[in-house]
Write a protein that holds these residues in place. Structure first.
Motif, PDB file in Angstrom:
ATOM      1  N   CYS A 288      22.340  36.408  13.742  1.00 10.79           N
ATOM      2  CA  CYS A 288      24.017  36.496  14.109  1.00 10.79           C
ATOM      3  C   CYS A 288      24.328  37.772  13.456  1.00 10.79           C
ATOM      4  O   CYS A 288      24.587  37.697  12.440  1.00 10.79           O
ATOM      5  CB  CYS A 288      24.767  35.445  13.929  1.00 10.79           C
ATOM      6  SG  CYS A 288      24.342  34.137  15.193  1.00 10.79           S
TER       7      CYS A 288
ATOM      8  N   THR B  21      27.168  40.123  12.388  1.00  5.67           N
ATOM      9  CA  THR B  21      28.674  39.994  11.805  1.00  5.67           C
ATOM     10  C   THR B  21      29.144  41.289  11.393  1.00  5.67           C
ATOM     11  O   THR B  21      28.328  42.211  10.875  1.00  5.67           O
ATOM     12  CB  THR B  21      28.690  38.740  11.027  1.00  5.67           C
ATOM     13  OG1 THR B  21      27.891  39.233   9.759  1.00  5.67           O
ATOM     14  CG2 THR B  21      27.941  37.562  12.011  1.00  5.67           C
TER      15      THR B  21
ATOM     16  N   GLY C  44      28.220  35.622   7.554  1.00  7.45           N
ATOM     17  CA  GLY C  44      29.311  35.848   8.375  1.00  7.45           C
ATOM     18  C   GLY C  44      30.040  34.553   8.830  1.00  7.45           C
ATOM     19  O   GLY C  44      29.204  33.456   9.010  1.00  7.45           O
TER      20      GLY C  44
ATOM     21  N   TRP D  52      32.051  32.601  11.695  1.00  4.70           N
ATOM     22  CA  TRP D  52      32.358  32.401  12.951  1.00  4.70           C
ATOM     23  C   TRP D  52      33.221  31.025  13.263  1.00  4.70           C
ATOM     24  O   TRP D  52      32.558  29.914  12.461  1.00  4.70           O
ATOM     25  CB  TRP D  52      31.549  32.496  13.948  1.00  4.70           C
ATOM     26  CG  TRP D  52      30.989  34.047  14.133  1.00  4.70           C
ATOM     27  CD1 TRP D  52      31.437  35.081  13.578  1.00  4.70           C
ATOM     28  CD2 TRP D  52      29.828  34.357  14.922  1.00  4.70           C
ATOM     29  NE1 TRP D  52      30.698  36.098  13.804  1.00  4.70           N
ATOM     30  CE2 TRP D  52      29.710  35.641  14.608  1.00  4.70           C
ATOM     31  CE3 TRP D  52      28.878  33.571  15.624  1.00  4.70           C
ATOM     32  CZ2 TRP D  52      28.578  36.469  15.156  1.00  4.70           C
ATOM     33  CZ3 TRP D  52      27.846  34.371  16.266  1.00  4.70           C
ATOM     34  CH2 TRP D  52      27.644  35.683  15.955  1.00  4.70           C
TER      35      TRP D  52
ATOM     36  N   GLN E 163      24.549  43.551   9.412  1.00  2.76           N
ATOM     37  CA  GLN E 163      26.048  43.455   9.037  1.00  2.76           C
ATOM     38  C   GLN E 163      26.484  44.679   9.360  1.00  2.76           C
ATOM     39  O   GLN E 163      25.859  45.754   8.635  1.00  2.76           O
ATOM     40  CB  GLN E 163      26.572  42.729   7.964  1.00  2.76           C
ATOM     41  CG  GLN E 163      26.376  41.432   7.997  1.00  2.76           C
ATOM     42  CD  GLN E 163      27.171  40.747   6.680  1.00  2.76           C
ATOM     43  OE1 GLN E 163      26.486  40.804   5.671  1.00  2.76           O
ATOM     44  NE2 GLN E 163      27.928  39.688   6.685  1.00  2.76           N
TER      45      GLN E 163
ATOM     46  N   ALA F 211      35.941  35.451  15.489  1.00  2.80           N
ATOM     47  CA  ALA F 211      35.233  35.851  14.027  1.00  2.80           C
ATOM     48  C   ALA F 211      36.717  36.056  13.272  1.00  2.80           C
ATOM     49  O   ALA F 211      36.501  36.116  11.765  1.00  2.80           O
ATOM     50  CB  ALA F 211      34.664  37.340  14.132  1.00  2.80           C
TER      51      ALA F 211
END
Length: 321
Positions: A190, A192, A204, A206, A224, A269
């Motif tokens: 993921c 982020t 991160g 979420w 990131q 986020a």
């Protein structure tokens, strides 16, 4: 003498405690001060001051009259400031802060028009993904994505925005495990945002809503970045799953370069409120150049909002295909 000036005499007399002291401060004789106050009392139909040879004292009604008189004068003087601003050309250095994604999408194309409209304003446009304190950084106006939490500042909502969208490239999804529920994201790369004060070690956060409750996912990925555009391009390149506002990935969705994931899940986020807000210092008199920019933002976002709304509806169409 005007009613406003008479109120000033009354307030000054109460503050100084005598007719003679008020007269000296205002350039009037004590008998003149007395006549002005008597005229106010006749107009009100009640006694405002009890007079003795030694001092003046407010009556019960006079106390309320004094309080309202001060409110009237404050409003009147504020009106004079507004009129003065109307004739004052906005000028000087204007510092504006915005998140990179919001600034690039909504502001950069409009800034030349603003500077042409106000040739005596110099603009310092500061783009970063971190929330910056207005006072410490001498920021006149800040653009925020999601309703700001600060209660000491004034704010104006510029756009309702659209929801955040989870997305990935078809190539990435073909070579990865299925994503059927939010917790499946924990097994994926993921991508982020990298923010000051955020989690360390590539993690991160979420958040998603389900069953009326908010839940937190601590996701990890191979990249990131402080810039949402970088995340978007990395997702298109097949590096993982991204989460961005719909207006940032609309074109890629339409072209099929990416596909939406878990489109029925409300996930974010930062904030579940995806509106765009202008934040500025709370003051009875906002500086002319800041006021000019805020008004310009309102006009600019009015032109964007139909497009943003269209993006929101077309995303629903894509999700239902």
């Amino acid at each position: 003498m005007s009613s406003i000036d008479s109120l000033r005499v009354f307030i000054r007399t109460v503050e100084l405690g005598s007719l003679s002291a008020a007269g000296r401060a205002l350039g009037l004789s004590p008998p003149s001060v007395s006549r002005i106050i008597r005229a106010l009392e006749e107009e009100a139909g009640v006694r405002l001051l009890n007079r003795t040879s030694r001092k003046l004292a407010l009556t019960h009604v006079g106390e309320a009259y004094l309080r309202k008189s001060r409110e009237v004068l404050e409003s009147y003087d504020g009106l004079k400031d507004v009129l003065a601003e109307a004739g004052e050309e906005p000028k000087g250095l204007l510092t504006v802060h915005s998140r990179i994604s919001v600034g690039k999408y909504f502001l950069l194309g409009a800034v030349p028009d603003f500077l042409r409209a106000y040739p005596r304003i110099d603009l310092r446009l500061w783009l970063s993904e971190d929330v910056r304190d207005l006072v410490d950084n001498r920021i006149d106006v800040a653009l925020r994505l999601g309703r700001p939490s600060e209660t000491t500042f004034a704010m104006r909502k510029l756009s309702a925005g659209v929801k955040m969208v989870l997305f990935a490239s078809p190539t990435y999804l073909e070579n990865s495990s299925p994503i059927r529920a939010p917790h499946d994201l924990l097994q994926h790369s993921c991508l982020t945002g990298l923010r000051e004060g955020g989690p360390d070690g590539g993690t991160g956060i979420w958040r998603y809503r389900e069953g009326g409750r908010s839940h937190e996912l601590r996701v990890r990925g191979r990249l990131q970045a402080t810039d949402g555009w970088t995340i978007r391009d990395a997702v298109v390149a097949g590096l993982g799953v991204g989460l961005l506002p719909g207006w940032m990935i609309h074109d890629q969705l339409r072209a099929g370069a990416v596909v939406p994931i878990l489109e029925d899940v409300d996930i974010t986020a930062l904030s579940f409120d995806q509106g765009v807000y202008a934040v500025f210092q709370k003051s009875p008199r906002v500086s002319p150049h800041a006021r000019a920019f805020i008004d310009f933002l309102v006009r600019t976002f009015r032109t964007f909002d139909p497009r943003v709304a269209e993006i929101g509806s077309s995303e629903e169409d894509l999700a239902n295909q």
